[in-house]
Design a protein around this motif. Structure first.
Motif, PDB file in Angstrom:
ATOM      1  N   LEU A   1      45.095  58.084  27.241  1.00 34.11           N
ATOM      2  CA  LEU A   1      45.229  58.701  28.427  1.00 34.11           C
ATOM      3  C   LEU A   1      45.785  59.927  28.353  1.00 34.11           C
ATOM      4  O   LEU A   1      45.264  60.956  29.221  1.00 34.11           O
ATOM      5  N   ALA A   2      46.822  60.275  27.443  1.00 32.31           N
ATOM      6  CA  ALA A   2      47.065  61.694  27.309  1.00 32.31           C
ATOM      7  C   ALA A   2      46.100  62.552  26.919  1.00 32.31           C
ATOM      8  O   ALA A   2      46.082  63.755  27.377  1.00 32.31           O
TER       9      ALA A   2
ATOM     10  N   ILE B   1      50.623  61.670  20.658  1.00 28.95           N
ATOM     11  CA  ILE B   1      50.875  61.779  22.058  1.00 28.95           C
ATOM     12  C   ILE B   1      51.830  62.757  22.589  1.00 28.95           C
ATOM     13  O   ILE B   1      51.771  63.303  23.606  1.00 28.95           O
TER      14      ILE B   1
ATOM     15  N   GLU C   1      51.326  65.516  25.605  1.00 31.79           N
ATOM     16  CA  GLU C   1      51.933  65.448  26.818  1.00 31.79           C
ATOM     17  C   GLU C   1      52.860  66.604  26.982  1.00 31.79           C
ATOM     18  O   GLU C   1      53.309  66.888  28.140  1.00 31.79           O
TER      19      GLU C   1
ATOM     20  N   ASN D   1      47.201  47.761  34.610  1.00 31.37           N
ATOM     21  CA  ASN D   1      47.300  49.360  34.627  1.00 31.37           C
ATOM     22  C   ASN D   1      46.094  49.915  35.490  1.00 31.37           C
ATOM     23  O   ASN D   1      45.737  50.896  35.349  1.00 31.37           O
TER      24      ASN D   1
ATOM     25  N   SER E   1      45.562  52.973  20.853  1.00 32.86           N
ATOM     26  CA  SER E   1      46.638  53.488  21.618  1.00 32.86           C
ATOM     27  C   SER E   1      46.220  53.924  22.804  1.00 32.86           C
ATOM     28  O   SER E   1      45.444  54.870  23.203  1.00 32.86           O
ATOM     29  N   GLU E   2      46.605  53.002  24.091  1.00 34.85           N
ATOM     30  CA  GLU E   2      46.029  53.419  25.704  1.00 34.85           C
ATOM     31  C   GLU E   2      46.850  54.637  25.788  1.00 34.85           C
ATOM     32  O   GLU E   2      46.033  55.317  26.607  1.00 34.85           O
ATOM     33  N   LYS E   3      48.132  54.572  25.473  1.00 34.52           N
ATOM     34  CA  LYS E   3      48.816  56.014  25.954  1.00 34.52           C
ATOM     35  C   LYS E   3      48.382  57.194  25.203  1.00 34.52           C
ATOM     36  O   LYS E   3      48.295  58.326  25.910  1.00 34.52           O
TER      37      LYS E   3
ATOM     38  N   ASP F   1      46.453  53.361  37.352  1.00 33.27           N
ATOM     39  CA  ASP F   1      46.762  54.503  36.645  1.00 33.27           C
ATOM     40  C   ASP F   1      45.115  54.818  36.066  1.00 33.27           C
ATOM     41  O   ASP F   1      44.876  56.096  36.202  1.00 33.27           O
TER      42      ASP F   1
END
Length: 606
Positions: free
Chosen positions: A145-146, A111, A115, A176, A140-142, A179
């Motif tokens: 999306l990253a 991540i 990012e 969410n 992992s959603e984060k 997003d």
């Protein structure tokens, strides 16, 4: 021996409360008694990092890593320290180490990479980290999306489109949903569905209210469709909401400059300076802008004022650039010696190498280039410089090749529905005219007296361009097949199975227009096809494409080939070949489409 539970609890409490002064006071006597205690060193590193003392934090973390070299968290913390200390190379190195595992503990490192570190990463690094991320993407959603945001930013739309439905199904919820609407709008824009994206951004603004990211992305879309007035309005709104957001500043400055409002660019930077909002990244862009527009007096004023805030190797690089654009070659070369550092980006090291070559410091220039190629063996800018370093340099390039053999020419064919190539090119030209806007040449491009379309030209879903893309791809693969029959100019050059479009754009040069000599650092194979041409004096090479002349060595003519423009002719060549154009004096326009290709594996690898 570890400190007692009460001491550890006290340290944790102080760290949680961000009482770093008391934390350091407590740590000093403890570390005097136990100077190598791993737990105490970690607390001190955390305190140092939080107070911006990154060098001290790095020292403690590296000591701890000697005892526990497989500790993923420590390697990630080292990456963060190096990143915030301005050493992106070391940051990516430790991020690589922290993410080289199938364990879920490596997800935070991935991540952080996407990012914070992916912007200046080479394609090899991006491909490696993308493959690792795909192993954990469902966890992992984060991270998902990253990764998606990075793929959109580097225009790997094929993979982004493939991943999007799976990620949306796996992670999208009512909580969410906004997003995901934002990312879907970004994908729509990347795929050429601009009106759909604009509609989504307006929907989000009505739903969530003022938000800098929504205004910024809406402005991007409006710029794509040539609504520059509305684009500027939304960029200004995004800038008000988040004054230090660099992408907005970059686009606003570029758009103002192209619209003939360069004074507004200076006003923006002055306001940021007055409010002390020139962070490291924004300051770097400000200095880059001053170098580009050659505002010598203001540049030296900024460098003097921020002298203490800029790390020494970076300051030396900036000063070298300042002397270079003033034509003070020897001074630039002298200062450049002080800037040689692995902490510079690959692009900065290549620029430094050029300065060193001009001042005949071939050994140091070679060191810069070798360092770049050790990180990215197919870095086009570095490869373009090797022929100017002298006989002592040997990066795996073949000195026996005939460079002219790699300039491949073929005429495109019109669609079956057209009776002639001329008629097809006329329709393409009419469509491209609608995409060319602006009063001045683009700020960070190579052309003079002309305009360039924004973004990937082939994201515009139009039958005329769809056919053109297919023709360019067909001929690029014809060239690749030919290249495989002759010696490689460098190791691995013709290893790709197929050539795939990376990005494309159109250039409309007007009377006296020309391109500075340049290379294409983001390509592997590059190309240009002539859509419309004015009357040209071929005896004087007006409007011709030339190969071999650099933009930094002007003392002698190093051109090895010239190409006469002809409507419908496509020229394919290695992206590291220096090339530019001669100006033309007749009335009319020189309308072209340029395209960079990458090996198909780099686009589709999963």
């Amino acid at each position: 021996m570890n400190p007692g539970n009460q001491v550890v609890q006290a340290l944790q409490t102080l760290l949680y409360k961000k009482d770093f002064v008391s934390l350091q006071k407590l740590l000093v006597p403890l570390l005097q008694r136990q100077p190598g205690n791993q737990l105490l060193l970690r607390f001190r590193a955390a305190s140092s990092f939080s107070t911006g003392n990154y060098k001290s934090a790095i020292t403690d973390i590296l000591v701890c890593l000697k005892h526990t070299p497989e500790d993923i968290e420590l390697k990630l913390n080292a990456a963060k320290c190096f990143a915030y200390a301005g050493d992106a190379v070391k940051a990516r190195e430790f991020c690589d180490k922290a993410s080289n595992s199938d364990r879920p503990e490596c997800i935070p490192a991935l991540i952080f990479y996407f990012e914070k570190l992916s912007k200046q990463a080479c394609s090899a690094s991006l491909n490696l980290m993308t493959k690792r991320a795909l192993n954990h993407i469902n966890a992992s959603e984060k991270l998902a999306l990253a990764l998606l945001n990075t793929l959109i930013a580097v225009e790997d739309i094929t993979l982004a489109n493939r991943l999007w439905p799976k990620i949306k199904k796996r992670f999208c919820t009512n909580e969410n949903a906004n997003d995901f609407i934002l990312i879907e709008a970004q994908l729509n824009r990347a795929n050429g569905h601009h009106q759909s994206a604009i509609k989504s951004y307006h929907h989000l603004l009505n739903k969530v209210g003022q938000n800098y990211a929504i205004h910024h992305n809406l402005a991007n879309c409006l710029w794509d469709v040539n609504d520059t007035t509305a684009a500027i309005s939304h960029y200004v709104q995004a800038h008000k909401l988040k004054p230090d957001f660099l992408p907005t500043i970059k686009n606003l400055v570029e758009l103002w400059y192209e619209s003939g409002q360069s004074a507004l660019c200076s006003d923006l930077f002055n306001r940021l300076a007055d409010k002390q909002q020139l962070g490291d990244e924004v300051l770097d862009f400000y200095i880059t802008f001053l170098i580009k527009v050659k505002q010598h007096t203001k540049l030296w004023s900024v460098l003097d004022y921020y002298n203490e805030a800029i790390v020494p190797h970076k300051l030396a690089f900036y000063k070298s650039e300042a002397f270079r654009i003033q034509g003070k070659t020897e001074r630039a070369g002298d200062v450049a010696r002080q800037a040689v550092s692995r902490r510079l980006s690959c692009d900065e090291r290549c620029q430094l190498a050029q300065t060193l070559l001009v001042s005949h410091q071939y050994e140091l220039a070679t060191t810069c280039i070798e360092t770049v190629l050790s990180e990215d063996r197919q870095n086009q800018w570095a490869l373009s410089l090797t022929r100017y370093c002298g006989s002592e340099f040997s990066p795996g390039q073949n000195s026996d090749i005939q460079e002219t053999d790699y300039i491949f020419e073929e005429f495109i064919q019109p669609p079956e529905s057209y009776t002639s190539l001329h008629r097809y090119l006329s329709d393409v030209a009419e469509y491209l005219d609608e995409l060319h806007v602006g009063d001045d040449s683009p700020l960070f491009q190579t052309l003079h007296r002309g305009t360039q379309t924004k973004g990937n030209l082939f994201s515009h879903r139009h039958a005329l361009l769809t056919h053109l893309q297919a023709e360019l791809t067909r001929i690029a693969n014809n060239a690749l097949n030919y290249y495989k029959t002759i010696p490689n100019p460098y190791s691995g050059f013709a290893d790709g199975a197929n050539a795939a479009v990376n990005t494309a754009w159109s250039v409309n040069l007007k009377t006296e227009g020309f391109h500075n000599d340049h290379i294409h650092p983001m390509g592997w194979l590059s190309s240009v096809v002539y859509i419309a041409l004015p009357s040209l004096d071929n005896d004087k090479h007006e409007g011709w494409l030339r190969f071999g002349q650099t933009n930094f060595i002007r003392s002698k003519n190093t051109v090895f080939h010239n190409v006469m423009p002809e409507e419908g002719k496509l020229i394919i060549f290695p992206s590291y070949f220096w090339h530019g154009t001669y100006p033309f004096n007749h009335e009319g326009r020189r309308l072209t489409v340029a395209c960079d290709f990458v090996p198909e594996e780099a686009v589709t690898a999963v």
